[in-house]
Design an enzyme around this catalytic site. Structure first.
Site, PDB file in Angstrom:
ATOM      1  N   GLY A 169       9.173  -4.485  -8.581  1.00 10.95           N
ATOM      2  CA  GLY A 169      10.075  -3.386  -8.912  1.00 10.95           C
ATOM      3  C   GLY A 169      11.535  -3.791  -8.746  1.00 10.95           C
ATOM      4  CD  GLN A 170      15.102  -3.901 -13.158  1.00  6.26           C
ATOM      5  OE1 GLN A 170      15.550  -2.771 -13.347  1.00  6.26           O
ATOM      6  NE2 GLN A 170      15.100  -4.825 -14.086  1.00  6.26           N
ATOM      7  CE  LYS A 171      13.575   1.300  -3.203  1.00  5.71           C
ATOM      8  NZ  LYS A 171      12.697   1.716  -2.168  1.00  5.71           N
ATOM      9  CG  HIS A 177       5.378   5.342  -4.703  1.00  8.19           C
ATOM     10  ND1 HIS A 177       5.942   4.627  -5.744  1.00  8.19           N
ATOM     11  CD2 HIS A 177       5.883   4.790  -3.567  1.00  8.19           C
ATOM     12  CE1 HIS A 177       6.757   3.719  -5.261  1.00  8.19           C
ATOM     13  NE2 HIS A 177       6.735   3.784  -3.944  1.00  8.19           N
ATOM     14  N   GLY A 203       0.806  -1.217   0.000  1.00  5.27           N
ATOM     15  CA  GLY A 203       0.000   0.000   0.000  1.00  5.27           C
ATOM     16  C   GLY A 203       0.835   1.261   0.000  1.00  5.27           C
ATOM     17  CG  ASN A 204       2.235   5.367   1.501  1.00  7.66           C
ATOM     18  OD1 ASN A 204       3.390   5.745   1.417  1.00  7.66           O
ATOM     19  ND2 ASN A 204       1.244   6.214   1.681  1.00  7.66           N
ATOM     20  N   GLY A 249       5.610   4.629  -8.695  1.00  7.61           N
ATOM     21  CA  GLY A 249       6.392   3.402  -8.913  1.00  7.61           C
ATOM     22  C   GLY A 249       5.491   2.170  -8.896  1.00  7.61           C
ATOM     23  CG  HIS A 250       3.472   0.923  -5.308  1.00  5.15           C
ATOM     24  ND1 HIS A 250       3.659   1.994  -4.466  1.00  5.15           N
ATOM     25  CD2 HIS A 250       4.029  -0.147  -4.692  1.00  5.15           C
ATOM     26  CE1 HIS A 250       4.285   1.583  -3.371  1.00  5.15           C
ATOM     27  NE2 HIS A 250       4.533   0.302  -3.485  1.00  5.15           N
ATOM     28  CB  SER A 270      10.975   4.522  -1.434  1.00  7.66           C
ATOM     29  OG  SER A 270      10.776   3.949  -0.159  1.00  7.66           O
TER      30      SER A 270
END
Ligand code: PAF
Length: 283
Positions: free
Chosen positions: A149-151, A34, A31-32, A36-37, A187
């Site tokens: 994600g690759q992060k 952004h 959740g939360n 990126g998601h 993030s």
């Protein structure tokens, strides 16, 4: 978008879609959300006919002194964003649904050689928690593909090995890191940064880009380049946990002839722990 909290309701809907020959894409999240998601949702949408997202802040991947209780929970805004990105189903299980109310749960154990390095050193048990909850979610959703994600590069490596070793019939897609205009990797934990810390935070990516450039051009030996990066980050106010160069394929230390590499960093600004990485190729 259908929102369900029970495994039965989730399974009923997914089974119906599968009967109609739909490919099921899955994006697990805490959740939360952004941008990126939401890029992961868009990627899943490209590869699948129906997209399932989950929101579950997973207690087993947080250490005793970590931010489980204070982790931002923003269900209404998340749900709205998922609707805008044409998510078909949102799964929001409770802790009881995922772990029951009784004693201990069965856990997935990540092999030491993947666990006892990089983020695993300062976060013991974290990747076992991730592998466990992702296994449960995979069994509940039964997707054909899943996007990560690759992060969280080490997490992605753990998931790839999980799927291989436990024979989940799921294709894993890694998606590039989304960044703010100044280069800071997106993030949920960026929200914790005080204003001055937020201004320093993009140094993390800058340092990684400089590091990989130095190694690629052979201007510096890897060890010297890493030392310089560490020093530069400390000078900019970071408390550095690690700066490492690893092989992309298995995160092991590169040997002569390994050309697909990744530079990884974890560092704290105040109380906020940030991670980032940069993939690069040697000629
Ligand atoms: O990357 C995350 O948000 C979490 O680690 C995941 C994969 C949803 C498991 O809880």
């Amino acid at each position: 978008m259908l929102t369900v909290s029970s495994v039965e309701a989730l399974r009923d809907q997914v089974a119906q879609w599968k009967q109609q020959d739909n490919i099921i894409g899955f994006v697990p999240t805490m959740g939360n959300l952004h941008a990126g998601h939401l890029a992961l949702i868009d990627r899943a949408k490209q590869a699948a006919d129906k997209v399932v997202a989950s929101i579950f802040v997973n207690p087993t991947q947080f250490g005793p002194n970590e931010d489980f209780d204070s982790y931002p929970r923003t269900m209404d805004a998340d749900s709205e964003a998922l609707v805008q990105h044409e998510t078909d189903l949102l799964f929001t299980p409770s802790v009881e649904t995922m772990y029951g109310t009784g004693g201990q749960t069965m856990m997935v154990h990540v092999p030491d050689e993947l666990n006892d390095m990089l983020c695993g050193v300062s976060r013991p048990g974290h990747f076992n928690g991730v592998a466990t909850v992702v296994s449960k979610l995979f069994n509940q959703v039964q997707p054909d593909i899943a996007v990560f994600g690759q992060k969280d590069f080490q997490q992605l490596a753990v998931i790839r090995q999980l799927v291989k070793d436990l024979a989940f019939p799921i294709e894993i897609i890694g998606h590039e890191t989304m960044r703010e205009a100044d280069g800071l990797a997106m993030s949920s934990r960026n929200n914790y940064l005080a204003e001055q810390e937020r201004q320093l935070a993009p140094h993390l990516q800058k340092a990684l880009l400089e590091l990989t450039e130095q190694i690629k051009t052979g201007r510096q030996k890897t060890e010297t380049a890493i030392k310089n990066t560490l020093k530069q980050l400390e000078e900019n106010g970071f408390d550095v946990e690690y700066v490492e160069i690893r092989r992309q394929s298995d995160l092991k230390t590169p040997e002569l002839g390994d050309n697909s590499l990744v530079a990884l960093v974890a560092a704290k600004l105040g109380r906020t722990r940030l991670i980032d990485n940069c993939l690069f190729e040697l000629e």
